[in-house]
Design an enzyme around this catalytic site. Structure first.
Site, short mmCIF file in Angstrom:
data_model
loop_
_atom_site.label_atom_id
_atom_site.label_comp_id
_atom_site.label_asym_id
_atom_site.label_seq_id
_atom_site.Cartn_x
_atom_site.Cartn_y
_atom_site.Cartn_z
CD GLU A 36 -2.17 -6.51 2.62
OE1 GLU A 36 -1.85 -5.48 2.16
OE2 GLU A 36 -3.27 -6.56 2.91
N GLY A 83 0.80 -1.04 -0.01
CA GLY A 83 0.08 -0.01 -0.09
C GLY A 83 0.71 1.28 0.09
C1 5RP Z 1 -3.70 -3.72 0.59
C2 5RP Z 1 -4.26 -3.13 1.95
C3 5RP Z 1 -3.48 -1.82 2.52
O1 5RP Z 1 -2.65 -1.93 3.63
C4 5RP Z 1 -4.60 -0.82 2.84
O2 5RP Z 1 -5.35 -0.80 1.47
C5 5RP Z 1 -4.03 0.51 3.08
O3 5RP Z 1 -3.50 1.16 2.02
P1 5RP Z 1 -2.93 2.72 1.79
O4 5RP Z 1 -1.88 2.87 3.00
O5 5RP Z 1 -2.61 2.93 0.40
O6 5RP Z 1 -4.05 3.44 2.06
O7 5RP Z 1 -4.70 -3.76 2.96
O8 5RP Z 1 -4.39 -4.77 0.42
#
Ligand code: 5RP
Length: 242
Positions: A116, A39
């Site tokens: 994850e 992310g």
């Molecule tokens: C990816 C995720 C990310 O950690 C989540 O979407 C947060 O992302 P960002 O820091 O870009 O807001 O779960 O699958």
């Protein structure tokens, strides 16, 4: 006239992500096996780890949670292992779409929720990096993502429509988003109603065709949260880092 120093104001979202991402590196020590999340916030963590490897001789190995993170980590010279090779990890650092007062999470906005969760569950502790827009009282304003077997997505959608009070959407619509493992993502509009994420997780995981759901229950131990006025580390009471 002398007064209090001006309050620290950071309005730029990208700057908030960078601050949280870098601050979380205070948990990182030489010798650690690290889960590297996915992310735009944790990207700054990975960049900082890469900088410390290159400039300070930080000696860590990483297990990436997505192909994007694997490519970034490789480009920075962070030594990598697969989860199978690594076994138990010391720490995972990852982003989140929401976190609640119990440190339960919604994840999967970036589509990497299954890897994850496996990596976080294999870790002795998990730290989330986030800005304060992600802090909620009750999970669910962010549509809950789930990974499904591609050929089963319509059956799962129909099943989820009976559980979920709002819409259930196939991410990407007619050009479905594909996960790193070839699955599809359904985004489920629960609204801020998920007061018992553990039982919802069990309910959803029991649906045939579901690979996993982006609820992370009793996994996260700390959140490094940036806001316009500060960067704070919130430690879960009786968590593995407190
Ligand atoms: C990816 C995720 C990310 O950690 C989540 O979407 C947060 O992302 P960002 O820091 O870009 O807001 O779960 O699958």
């Amino acid at each position: 006239m002398r007064g209090a120093p001006p309050a620290r104001i950071v309005d730029d979202i990208e700057a908030l992500k960078r601050e949280a991402g870098i601050a979380a590196c205070s948990f990182v020590r030489s010798g650690m096996k690290l889960g590297l999340g996915t992310g735009s916030t944790v990207r700054y963590t990975v960049l900082e780890i890469g900088r410390r490897v290159a400039e300070e001789g930080l000696d860590v190995t990483g297990v990436p949670t997505s192909e994007a993170t694997r490519e970034l980590s490789e480009s920075l010279g962070i030594p990598l292992l697969t989860l199978n090779e690594a076994g138990e990890l010391d720490l995972t650092i990852d982003g989140a779409d929401e976190f609640d007062p119990n440190f339960d999470l919604i994840k999967g906005g970036g589509g990497a929720l299954t890897r994850e969760k496996r990596v976080a569950e294999a870790s002795r502790a998990m730290v989330v990096v986030a800005d304060d827009r992600k802090q909620v009282g009750v999970l669910g304003a962010f549509d809950l993502p789930m990974e499904v077997v591609a050929s089963d997505w319509e059956d799962v959608r129909d099943h989820m429509a009976r559980i979920c009070p709002g819409e259930v959407r196939l991410r990407g619509g007619r050009a479905p988003y594909l996960t790193d493992d070839g699955g599809y993502i359904l985004d489920c509009e629960f609204g801020p109603t998920i007061s018992d994420p553990e039982s919802l997780q069990s309910q959803i995981r029991s649906v045939a065709g579901v690979v996993d759901v982006g609820l992370f229950v009793s996994i996260c131990d700390a959140v490094v949260m940036s806001s316009s006025s500060s960067v704070r580390t919130l430690l879960k009471d009786n968590g593995r880092l407190s």
